[in-house]
Write a protein that holds these residues in place. Structure first.
Motif, mmCIF file in Angstrom:
data_model
loop_
_atom_site.group_PDB
_atom_site.id
_atom_site.type_symbol
_atom_site.label_atom_id
_atom_site.label_comp_id
_atom_site.label_asym_id
_atom_site.label_seq_id
_atom_site.Cartn_x
_atom_site.Cartn_y
_atom_site.Cartn_z
ATOM 1 N N SER A 145 0.793 -1.235 0.000
ATOM 2 C CA SER A 145 0.000 0.000 0.000
ATOM 3 C C SER A 145 0.828 1.290 0.000
ATOM 4 N N THR A 146 2.152 1.190 0.222
ATOM 5 C CA THR A 146 2.968 2.406 0.295
ATOM 6 C C THR A 146 4.246 2.310 -0.529
ATOM 7 N N SER B 14 3.671 15.320 9.089
ATOM 8 C CA SER B 14 3.279 16.014 7.866
ATOM 9 C C SER B 14 4.223 17.196 7.687
ATOM 10 N N ASP C 63 6.751 7.768 3.754
ATOM 11 C CA ASP C 63 5.948 6.718 3.138
ATOM 12 C C ASP C 63 4.683 7.340 2.570
ATOM 13 N N THR D 196 1.125 6.878 -0.017
ATOM 14 C CA THR D 196 0.204 5.884 -0.567
ATOM 15 C C THR D 196 0.645 5.590 -2.001
ATOM 16 N N TRP E 138 -1.258 12.132 0.900
ATOM 17 C CA TRP E 138 -0.455 10.971 0.530
ATOM 18 C C TRP E 138 0.424 10.405 1.640
ATOM 19 N N THR F 95 1.777 8.682 4.797
ATOM 20 C CA THR F 95 1.282 7.749 5.815
ATOM 21 C C THR F 95 2.233 7.678 7.011
#
Length: 181
Positions: free
Chosen positions: A22-23, A43, A79, A81, A131, A133
């Protein structure tokens, strides 16, 4: 025999990245202040600037001088998506794609190219808001590798480099980023 060797040749342009189902992991070099804030918030607060990302750990190490260049003292593993990563590859305009020689641990150019991704405008907004994660500081690992190389312990340095298998691109994305050569 020649055919057998040809099949295993690395393509001239290849995206290699640490990845899960998934990443996809990319690296962003930044100042200590930006790194500390990003690690705390998981972030980035950066908008309006171009964000430069390298899926290749070795290319990120080369670019930052293993975390020694001003403004690039910290290297963060980000990481993303898979959907976000592939959106970036498909959207030229707000996304700048560049191919540069992949590097070995001594920063010597290799005979194939690794992708670099520059995000601008709406791509930066997607990156910051959707995006990401996870964000991890890999500066200590990069500096450990540099120290091992400085003392001729390549065999130990190699073990610290993340496994970055080829990222399988759908044919349309491979064409979009000119990775078909």
């Amino acid at each position: 025999m020649a055919g057998m060797f040809e099949e295993h040749r690395v393509p001239d342009r290849q995206i290699r990245a640490a990845q899960t189902d998934s990443t996809v992991r990319v690296y962003q070099a930044c100042t200590p202040a930006v790194a500390d804030a990003a690690l705390e918030k998981q972030s980035f607060g950066t908008r309006g600037e171009t964000v430069r990302l390298d899926p290749s750990f070795r290319l990120a190490a080369y670019d930052s001088g293993n975390g020694s260049k001003p403004g690039h003292e910290r290297i963060l593993a980000v990481d993303l998506t898979r959907a976000g990563f592939e959106w970036a590859l498909a959207h030229r305009g707000p996304v700048l794609i560049q191919w540069d020689a992949e590097r070995d641990l001594d920063h010597t150019p290799l005979n194939f190219q690794a992708i670099r991704i520059g995000l601008t405008g709406e791509a930066v907004d997607h990156y910051v808001d959707e995006w990401i994660t996870a964000i991890t500081d890999v500066t200590p690992v990069m500096r450990d590798i540099s120290g091992l190389l400085a003392t001729d312990r390549l065999h130990k340095a190699v073990k610290l480099v993340p496994h970055e298998p080829p990222y399988e691109l759908p044919e349309d994305l491979a064409r979009a980023v000119d990775a078909t050569g």
